[in-house]
Design an enzyme around this catalytic site. Structure first.
Site, PDB file in Angstrom:
ATOM      1  N   HIS A 155     -14.268   9.069  -8.843  1.00 39.13           N
ATOM      2  CA  HIS A 155     -14.209   7.750  -7.467  1.00 39.13           C
ATOM      3  C   HIS A 155     -13.043   6.961  -7.945  1.00 39.13           C
ATOM      4  CE1 HIS A 155     -17.847   9.703  -5.948  1.00 39.13           C
ATOM      5  NE2 HIS A 155     -18.154   9.890  -7.079  1.00 39.13           N
ATOM      6  N   SER A 208      15.934  -0.315  -9.051  1.00 35.01           N
ATOM      7  CA  SER A 208      16.068  -1.032  -7.906  1.00 35.01           C
ATOM      8  C   SER A 208      17.358  -1.520  -7.507  1.00 35.01           C
ATOM      9  CB  SER A 208      14.951  -1.852  -7.573  1.00 35.01           C
ATOM     10  OG  SER A 208      15.364  -2.796  -6.683  1.00 35.01           O
ATOM     11  N   LYS A 224      12.977  -3.574 -12.263  1.00 30.98           N
ATOM     12  CA  LYS A 224      12.315  -2.508 -11.855  1.00 30.98           C
ATOM     13  C   LYS A 224      12.735  -0.978 -12.374  1.00 30.98           C
ATOM     14  CE  LYS A 224       9.834  -2.181  -8.598  1.00 30.98           C
ATOM     15  NZ  LYS A 224       9.703  -1.631  -7.000  1.00 30.98           N
ATOM     16  N   GLU A 282       7.620  10.520  -7.269  1.00 24.22           N
ATOM     17  CA  GLU A 282       7.010  10.238  -6.073  1.00 24.22           C
ATOM     18  C   GLU A 282       7.673  11.237  -5.177  1.00 24.22           C
ATOM     19  OE1 GLU A 282       7.168   5.555  -5.133  1.00 24.22           O
ATOM     20  OE2 GLU A 282       8.839   6.184  -6.422  1.00 24.22           O
TER      21      GLU A 282
END
Ligand code: ARG
Length: 467
Positions: free
Chosen positions: A144, A265, A271, A278
């Site tokens: 969980h 980025s 970043k 992804e």
């Protein structure tokens, strides 16, 4: 035919990718027609020479496609005939585009299945290497998404590895099931010519010819099956990627991906984005979509060939290619990532992740498990309230919850011990993960051998056909 009809019905954009297999199928077919005395040798020799020229053009990417012809099969045949004359018109004797497209696509998917198994195995190997190199690093195991019990990084990586092992197995299982040659089923009913289907099957590297001509020209479940294999692999890839995205966040800080496989980025200079993971996660949508496409497309079709079937190629060629490139990319991402094992240890020590171990300890002292569960619950509450871990409490404090607790409790409470003591078969102890590592490597090696043999067999066929 109206121009718009030709445009609408054409499959050339997609099935031009079958050109190589189409020529090979034709070579096998026409050589068989000669051997069976169905076509005169001089015609067949001309056809074979013409096909070899086309094959060379296909390989070098300079075979000219004529968009006035609707598919790759007509393109190859008409180009041949325009070059060698009327003999070319004899190539299609005892065959139909229905068995032709079936054999072409099978050969294409057969290669794709082997390539997919290979790519998935390379990712599996990268995961196994991480397990080997960081064997006993301790990290939180989650259920969980909550800290559950301490595990080793090796155990976690191997969990992904065995998923991919089943995926690679599935590709090879599908391969075995589709290893039957459709050529010779003709339009739907077989043919009146005395063809030899075993000969073409063998020439194209199949195990045997398909059993029933009507089934053969309708069958696309080999495509659906591979679409499923791809979808299941994509789901597993997506799950791995989801974790790597989380793990590379500042909040987790478990992993740092190599600069070569991350992006920056355009606006925020600090970043480092896990874009590959992804994208792989995102591509899962279209891969699952291809499976749904196949199932819906074929569900209400009467026997035998219906033009609907032309719609099978684009989605599944695409989903196989997606899974192959995704697995290859993730293999590199995993192999080059740095796993921050100190950080993992730090967060593992923070929670009350050894609570089960305390309960199990009480059971060894004769407390029924259910009761032990309650006692430890109270101890956990107390340790949270006082801002400490279970192992930071004094023996007297612990005894306050159950007087059977003794000094030896401090041997089972350290999180590393919790991980190490789970030495049941398949558990997270280093001894167990060592066994798993050898099992994983053995699985990869045995598939590797199968893939090598199958590729060798297929290559041998291509050589023999073009001799
Ligand atoms: N382009 C067709 C396909 O991909 C080839 C078979 C055509 N057969 C036919 N009877 N029209 O399915």
């Amino acid at each position: 035919m109206d121009d718009s009809t030709l445009q609408f019905t054409s499959s050339l954009d997609v099935d031009s990718r079958l050109a190589f297999y189409d020529v090979m199928g034709s070579l096998a077919h026409v050589k068989m027609l000669k051997a069976c005395g169905i076509l005169p040798a001089e015609d067949v020799d001309k056809i074979v020479e013409g096909l070899k020229v086309i094959l060379a053009e296909v390989k070098e990417g300079r075979f000219d496609l004529d968009y006035a012809l609707e598919d790759i099969h007509t393109n190859v045949e008409f180009t041949l005939t325009s070059r060698i004359g009327p003999a070319g018109g004899k190539l299609h004797t005892g065959r139909s585009r229905n068995d032709q497209v079936a054999v072409d696509f099978r050969m294409y998917m057969r290669d794709a299945a082997l390539e997919a198994a290979e790519a998935v195995d390379s990712l599996m190997m990268s995961l196994v290497k991480v397990a080997e190199e960081n064997g006993d690093a301790v990290m939180p195991g989650f259920t969980h998404m909550q800290h559950a019990q301490p595990v080793s990084l090796a155990q976690h990586m191997l969990a992904h590895a065995f998923r991919f092992s089943r995926d690679a197995d599935r590709f090879l299982d599908a391969f075995r099931r589709m290893d039957k040659c459709p050529l010779g089923a003709a339009a739907l009913a077989g043919t009146t010519y005395p063809i030899d289907r075993r000969m073409t099957s063998e020439a194209l590297g199949f195990k045997e010819p398909t059993e029933n001509s009507m089934d053969t020209v309708s069958d696309r479940d080999f495509v659906t099956e591979l679409a499923y294999c791809a979808a299941q692999t994509a789901i597993h890839l997506s799950s791995l990627c989801e974790e790597l995205v989380l793990w590379s966040s500042q909040e987790f800080g478990f992993v740092e991906m190599d600069d070569r496989y991350t992006t920056g980025s355009s606006i925020m200079p600090q970043k480092k984005n896990p874009d590959i993971a992804e994208l792989v996660r995102g591509k899962t949508g279209s891969v699952i979509g291809s499976l749904v496409t196949m199932m819906v497309m074929t569900k209400g079709l009467p026997l035998t060939y219906n033009r609907d079937l032309q719609e099978d190629k684009a989605p599944v060629m695409d989903s196989m290619a997606t899974v192959i490139s995704s697995a290859k990319m993730m293999s590199k991402v995993v192999a080059t990532s740095k796993f921050n094992t100190e950080r993992m240890m730090e967060v593992t020590s923070r929670g009350q992740i050894n609570a089960t171990d305390l309960a199990d300890y009480l059971v060894t002292k004769g407390v029924p498990f259910r009761e032990a569960h309650g006692i430890v619950g109270a101890a956990v509450r107390h340790s949270i309230d006082s801002g400490r871990n279970l192992e930071d409490m004094s023996l007297d404090e612990l005894k306050g919850f159950c007087d059977r607790i003794g000094e030896d409790v401090f041997q089972i409470l350290p999180v590393r011990r919790c991980m190490e003591r789970r030495d049941s078969y398949g558990g997270t102890s280093p001894g167990s993960t060592d066994v798993q590592i050898s099992q994983a490597v053995e699985q990869i090696m045995s598939r590797d051998e199968i893939i090598r043999q199958e590729k060798q067999l297929i290559d041998g066929c291509w050589k023999a056909l073009t001799e």
